[in-house]
Scaffold this motif. Structure first.
Motif, PDB file in Angstrom:
ATOM      1  N   GLN A 120      88.078 135.426  81.265  1.00 27.69           N
ATOM      2  CA  GLN A 120      87.423 136.673  80.317  1.00 27.69           C
ATOM      3  C   GLN A 120      86.127 136.266  79.674  1.00 27.69           C
ATOM      4  OE1 GLN A 120      89.395 139.439  80.558  1.00 27.69           O
ATOM      5  NE2 GLN A 120      90.634 138.412  82.200  1.00 27.69           N
ATOM      6  N   LEU A 121      85.555 135.324  79.824  1.00 27.23           N
ATOM      7  CA  LEU A 121      84.331 134.919  79.015  1.00 27.23           C
ATOM      8  C   LEU A 121      83.297 135.463  80.069  1.00 27.23           C
ATOM      9  CD1 LEU A 121      82.955 133.383  76.570  1.00 27.23           C
ATOM     10  CD2 LEU A 121      83.146 131.519  77.701  1.00 27.23           C
ATOM     11  N   SER A 122      82.071 136.094  79.353  1.00 27.61           N
ATOM     12  CA  SER A 122      80.966 136.251  80.288  1.00 27.61           C
ATOM     13  C   SER A 122      79.875 135.223  79.581  1.00 27.61           C
ATOM     14  CB  SER A 122      80.510 137.582  80.204  1.00 27.61           C
ATOM     15  OG  SER A 122      81.755 138.452  80.557  1.00 27.61           O
ATOM     16  N   LEU A 123      78.903 134.752  80.723  1.00 29.91           N
ATOM     17  CA  LEU A 123      77.927 133.962  80.048  1.00 29.91           C
ATOM     18  C   LEU A 123      76.518 134.490  80.344  1.00 29.91           C
ATOM     19  CD1 LEU A 123      79.436 130.374  81.641  1.00 29.91           C
ATOM     20  CD2 LEU A 123      79.403 131.221  79.137  1.00 29.91           C
ATOM     21  N   ARG A 124      75.839 134.469  79.564  1.00 31.09           N
ATOM     22  CA  ARG A 124      74.356 134.780  79.739  1.00 31.09           C
ATOM     23  C   ARG A 124      73.656 133.398  79.356  1.00 31.09           C
ATOM     24  NH1 ARG A 124      69.985 136.586  76.135  1.00 31.09           N
ATOM     25  NH2 ARG A 124      68.933 138.188  77.455  1.00 31.09           N
ATOM     26  N   LEU A 125      72.833 133.040  80.354  1.00 25.92           N
ATOM     27  CA  LEU A 125      72.288 131.658  80.582  1.00 25.92           C
ATOM     28  C   LEU A 125      70.753 131.672  80.647  1.00 25.92           C
ATOM     29  CD1 LEU A 125      72.676 128.523  80.653  1.00 25.92           C
ATOM     30  CD2 LEU A 125      72.757 128.739  83.106  1.00 25.92           C
ATOM     31  N   LEU A 126      70.062 131.259  79.637  1.00 26.93           N
ATOM     32  CA  LEU A 126      68.353 131.130  79.748  1.00 26.93           C
ATOM     33  C   LEU A 126      68.022 129.636  79.989  1.00 26.93           C
ATOM     34  CD1 LEU A 126      67.852 133.381  76.655  1.00 26.93           C
ATOM     35  CD2 LEU A 126      67.939 134.159  79.266  1.00 26.93           C
ATOM     36  N   LEU A 127      67.401 129.585  81.019  1.00 22.79           N
ATOM     37  CA  LEU A 127      66.812 128.107  81.349  1.00 22.79           C
ATOM     38  C   LEU A 127      65.445 127.891  81.036  1.00 22.79           C
ATOM     39  CD1 LEU A 127      68.841 127.249  84.850  1.00 22.79           C
ATOM     40  CD2 LEU A 127      69.441 126.556  82.262  1.00 22.79           C
ATOM     41  N   GLY A 128      64.940 126.959  80.560  1.00 22.18           N
ATOM     42  CA  GLY A 128      63.483 126.431  80.280  1.00 22.18           C
ATOM     43  C   GLY A 128      63.462 125.481  79.299  1.00 22.18           C
ATOM     44  N   ASP A 129      62.469 124.722  79.257  1.00 25.03           N
ATOM     45  CA  ASP A 129      62.093 123.442  78.647  1.00 25.03           C
ATOM     46  C   ASP A 129      61.156 123.832  77.191  1.00 25.03           C
ATOM     47  OD1 ASP A 129      63.411 121.540  80.471  1.00 25.03           O
ATOM     48  OD2 ASP A 129      61.617 121.883  81.400  1.00 25.03           O
ATOM     49  N   ARG A 130      60.878 124.932  76.799  1.00 28.77           N
ATOM     50  CA  ARG A 130      60.438 125.314  75.849  1.00 28.77           C
ATOM     51  C   ARG A 130      61.623 125.428  74.560  1.00 28.77           C
ATOM     52  NH1 ARG A 130      55.208 126.300  75.378  1.00 28.77           N
ATOM     53  NH2 ARG A 130      53.824 126.494  77.192  1.00 28.77           N
ATOM     54  N   LEU A 195      55.290 119.039  77.614  1.00 30.46           N
ATOM     55  CA  LEU A 195      55.776 120.197  76.718  1.00 30.46           C
ATOM     56  C   LEU A 195      55.101 120.746  75.679  1.00 30.46           C
ATOM     57  CD1 LEU A 195      58.615 121.751  76.325  1.00 30.46           C
ATOM     58  CD2 LEU A 195      59.153 119.893  74.771  1.00 30.46           C
ATOM     59  N   GLY A 196      54.580 121.919  75.515  1.00 31.61           N
ATOM     60  CA  GLY A 196      53.996 122.555  74.512  1.00 31.61           C
ATOM     61  C   GLY A 196      52.567 121.984  74.586  1.00 31.61           C
ATOM     62  N   GLY A 197      52.128 121.867  75.673  1.00 32.63           N
ATOM     63  CA  GLY A 197      50.732 121.247  75.863  1.00 32.63           C
ATOM     64  C   GLY A 197      50.485 119.827  75.512  1.00 32.63           C
TER      65      GLY A 197
END
Length: 305
Positions: A120-130, A195-197
């Motif tokens: 019943q759980l929905s996931l919203r996944l954002l990937l990135g190193d910042r 990372l971050g310049g």
């Protein structure tokens, strides 16, 4: 022993300013409410309300006791809610961000398994190193290496003992020879992360109690940690990565740990959020799940201790 229904009579009477109004709100007779109040006053040996035919007000002792009565009832209610919540599954949308390499290659199959347990759980996944701005981005939690620079954020450990390890593919070793000492890294192509310049070109290690560091260079740089790992697996050079990111590659023989007698620098994995109020049941369950999976990978760690 004090009775809970007696405490409710006191709290509602104080809120409504009338014993009869409290009786109606609690669906008991005025006589029952009056009896409960008298019983409680006898047990406490104090007068909680100053009463007359026209008015009713708390005594100083009643004012003092009211706070404790409210806290007791509130704690019981929270306990009941937690017990009720533990009997039902989790649902809704959980929004999280994670590092690119760990997210794609380690976390992704874990989330599949977690969602099978909680359909019943929905996931919203954002990937990135910042580092995600948790105050602006639409995420509930972030999974990140290292301690957040913002001290106002809440950071809960997922894998506090995780470290970086020095790795290379067998094909690279075959072509360029075995690395026997740390100073020999100057003769090797090191795959660098930015990372971050900021270029992470200074690699730190521990040899017993000695702190060692070496500045490295190479012909490939990326701001995506997954890309750097893929270069290493393809035999393009030496990489210095989190053990959690490369454990499966080492287990499968795609990478080999170099100089295992040296301890790489700590790379603790944390679950980060802006406030403890965001630590919902779904977040707690996911944290426990990831902790268990990380522990399984750390059992195979190449360093001692």
């Amino acid at each position: 022993m004090l009775r809970l229904d007696d405490l409710q009579i006191v709290v509602r009477t104080a809120e409504l300013g009338s014993l009869s109004a409290a009786a109606r709100a609690l669906d008991v007779s005025p006589a029952v409410a009056s009896g409960a109040l008298k019983r409680l006053e006898r047990q406490l040996d104090v007068r909680l309300f100053a009463r007359s035919t026209r008015s009713l007000r708390l005594t100083p002792e009643g004012e003092q006791f009211l706070g404790y009565a409210r806290a007791a009832l509130q704690n019981l209610e929270e306990g009941q809610q937690q017990l009720a919540g533990s009997k039902v599954g989790i649902s809704g949308v959980l929004q999280l961000s994670a590092p690119s390499d760990f997210g794609r290659n380690v976390l992704l199959p874990w989330l599949d398994e977690f969602q099978q347990e909680h359909p019943q759980l929905s996931l919203r996944l954002l990937l990135g190193d910042r580092v995600a701005d948790l105050y602006r981005q639409q995420v509930d939690i972030a999974i990140r290496y290292g301690t957040p620079e913002d001290s106002s954020l809440v950071a809960l450990p997922l894998a506090a003992s995780n470290r970086r390890v020095l790795c290379a593919a067998p094909a690279y070793q075959h072509q360029h020879g075995e690395l026997r000492r740390l100073d020999q890294l100057a003769q090797h192509n090191c795959l660098l992360y930015m990372l971050g310049g900021r270029l992470h070109e200074r690699w730190r290690f521990q040899d017993g109690k000695r702190e060692l560091s070496v500045t490295v260079s190479g012909n490939r740089v990326s701001d995506d940690a997954d890309v750097v790992r893929r270069w290493a697996v393809a035999g393009r050079g030496v990489v210095y990565k989190s053990w959690l990111d490369v454990a499966d590659d080492v287990q499968a023989g795609r990478l080999r740990v170099l100089l295992p007698e040296l301890r790489g620098e700590l790379a603790p994995l944390n679950l980060v959020c802006t406030h403890r109020a965001q630590l919902s049941k779904a977040v707690h369950l996911l944290r426990e799940f990831i902790q268990r999976r990380c522990a399984e990978l750390l059992v195979r760690k190449p360093w001692s201790g």
